[in-house]
Scaffold this motif. Structure first.
Motif, mmCIF file in Angstrom:
data_model
loop_
_atom_site.group_PDB
_atom_site.id
_atom_site.type_symbol
_atom_site.label_atom_id
_atom_site.label_comp_id
_atom_site.label_asym_id
_atom_site.label_seq_id
_atom_site.Cartn_x
_atom_site.Cartn_y
_atom_site.Cartn_z
ATOM 1 N N LYS A 121 0.545 -1.271 0.414
ATOM 2 C CA LYS A 121 -0.124 -0.172 -0.037
ATOM 3 C C LYS A 121 1.067 1.125 0.152
ATOM 4 O O LYS A 121 0.311 2.686 -1.027
ATOM 5 C CB LYS A 121 -0.738 0.061 1.716
ATOM 6 C CG LYS A 121 -2.092 -1.187 0.971
ATOM 7 C CD LYS A 121 -2.986 -0.956 2.244
ATOM 8 C CE LYS A 121 -4.210 -1.872 2.122
ATOM 9 N NZ LYS A 121 -5.630 -1.673 3.205
ATOM 10 N N ASP A 124 1.968 1.711 -3.371
ATOM 11 C CA ASP A 124 0.343 2.239 -4.531
ATOM 12 C C ASP A 124 0.795 3.778 -4.259
ATOM 13 O O ASP A 124 0.088 4.972 -4.721
ATOM 14 C CB ASP A 124 -0.582 1.676 -4.163
ATOM 15 C CG ASP A 124 -0.588 0.077 -4.805
ATOM 16 O OD1 ASP A 124 0.437 0.311 -5.263
ATOM 17 O OD2 ASP A 124 -1.259 -0.678 -3.315
ATOM 18 N N ARG A 156 3.539 -0.857 -11.068
ATOM 19 C CA ARG A 156 3.107 -0.041 -10.838
ATOM 20 C C ARG A 156 3.403 1.211 -12.413
ATOM 21 O O ARG A 156 2.864 2.258 -12.193
ATOM 22 C CB ARG A 156 3.360 0.312 -9.745
ATOM 23 C CG ARG A 156 2.900 -0.072 -8.079
ATOM 24 C CD ARG A 156 3.190 0.081 -7.158
ATOM 25 N NE ARG A 156 2.676 -0.724 -5.859
ATOM 26 C CZ ARG A 156 2.821 -2.181 -6.267
ATOM 27 N NH1 ARG A 156 4.288 -2.897 -6.557
ATOM 28 N NH2 ARG A 156 2.397 -2.686 -4.721
ATOM 29 N N VAL A 159 0.406 3.660 -12.616
ATOM 30 C CA VAL A 159 -0.423 4.046 -12.447
ATOM 31 C C VAL A 159 -0.145 5.093 -13.500
ATOM 32 O O VAL A 159 -1.029 6.621 -13.086
ATOM 33 C CB VAL A 159 0.369 4.660 -10.998
ATOM 34 C CG1 VAL A 159 -0.459 5.462 -10.268
ATOM 35 C CG2 VAL A 159 -0.403 3.032 -10.344
#
Length: 360
Positions: A121, A124, A156, A159
């Protein structure tokens, strides 16, 4: 001594960290995570501050505390953030306060709960703040991802998007260490169409052998050229006279590609490079680990000869190479090495692992 220092640099890379990345140890997120207390304050006088709001910890609103002079410049819509790694009841707080603008304070409020979450997390969270206009936030986001394994970093990439990452890689105004991270995030999406600009960047005469971008450029270039690009890299960066201090990044990049690629021709070509490297009179010891991890016993005669060097770290590398094989030939080699330094052989029991390569 110089060789030993280089070896230590290679062997003490952060386990599990993104290769070629160098996370900051003093970024905003790390400070929030390590702090026992986090508060917003107003400056009363030199090195004296009044606590206005408690964001973390057991501090008391209205209390006057002591700390160093602030970092940064004040912002009309911002505030002054103060943290301490020590107990809040101590009069002097350990960290210098930071002037933050409104966006940075909003980031702090969002980041504090994340400091208690899982690493996934946190990564992220960091991915959504890459290249934020605030240098404080951008550096914190970079540092979080730069400490993550490469596989997690690449998960990632979507993103910001590969297109955005590529635009950052090509932006010379962005610090090289951050561009290196973005290149490592984006390169799996590259195709042969990316060959011209990658070739121009990698073989540019002004690219320093100590640049943070060198390793990622090599990895990306071999992603699109395959085995045909290896000889170009070898010719440019692995000349016989090049010192180890200028080739470690190159061989680490080759090790990364050689370990991760699904192309057998590319694997074979890179292993041939390491078989040549291990025979180099100066750089040979630095080629031992990848060959051991790849279970390539063709290097055994050359590696065993390196065991006669006086440097202990080289002897250890040689022993670990043979510890990486279970056959009778490797056991016989360990027996011969024991006749030279039996104590060292008996103490050195670890085989080489992928984590020793600093590529994951």
């Amino acid at each position: 001594m110089k060789a030993l220092l280089i070896a230590l640099l290679l062997l003490t890379s952060v386990a599990g960290a993104c290769p070629f990345c160098a996370p900051s140890e003093a970024d905003l997120f790390s400070e929030l995570q390590d702090a026992q207390s986090v508060v917003l304050v107003s400056k009363v006088e030199t090195k004296k501050y009044k606590i206005l709001e408690v964001l973390k910890g057991q501090a008391t609103v209205g209390k006057i505390v002591l700390a160093a002079e602030p970092k940064g410049t004040s912002s009309p819509q911002g505030g002054l953030l103060l943290t301490t790694a020590a107990p809040a009841n101590l009069p002097y707080w350990s960290d210098a306060p930071r002037y933050l603008d409104a966006n940075e304070i909003a980031f702090v409020r969002k980041a504090l709960p994340i400091t208690r979450e899982s690493q996934a997390k946190k990564w992220d969270f960091a991915a959504s703040y890459l290249e934020h206009p605030s240098s404080e936030i951008a550096n914190a986001a970079y540092s979080l991802l730069a400490a993550a394994p490469l596989s997690e970093v690449q998960k990632r990439a979507k993103v910001p998007s590969n297109a955005k990452l590529l635009s950052w890689v090509k932006n010379g105004k962005i610090p090289e260490e951050r561009r290196a991270l973005y290149l490592l995030m984006a390169y799996p999406s590259f195709t042969k169409a990316d060959t011209p600009w990658l070739k121009s960047a990698l073989f540019h005469p002004k690219l320093s052998p100590m640049s943070a971008l060198l390793g990622p450029y090599i990895v990306a270039y071999l992603q699109v050229t395959g085995s045909s690009g290896v000889s170009e890299v070898q010719k440019r960066f692995l000349s016989a006279e090049a010192p180890a201090s200028r080739t470690l990044t190159v061989t680490r990049a080759l090790a990364l590609v050689g370990h991760r690629t699904s192309s057998q021709p590319l694997k074979d070509t890179i292993r041939a490079v390491f078989l040549k490297e291990v025979a180099h009179p100066v750089r040979g010891p630095y080629a031992i680990a990848p060959l051991a991890v790849w279970k390539d016993y063709r290097a055994a005669p050359t590696v065993e000869k390196l065991g006669s060097r006086k440097d202990t770290w080289i002897k250890v590398a040689v022993i670990r190479y043979f510890r990486s094989f279970s056959g009778a030939e490797a056991q016989a080699a360990l027996g011969r090495l024991s006749k030279v330094d039996g104590g060292l052989v008996s103490r050195t029991t670890d085989a080489y692992k992928v984590s020793d390569l600093g590529i994951e």
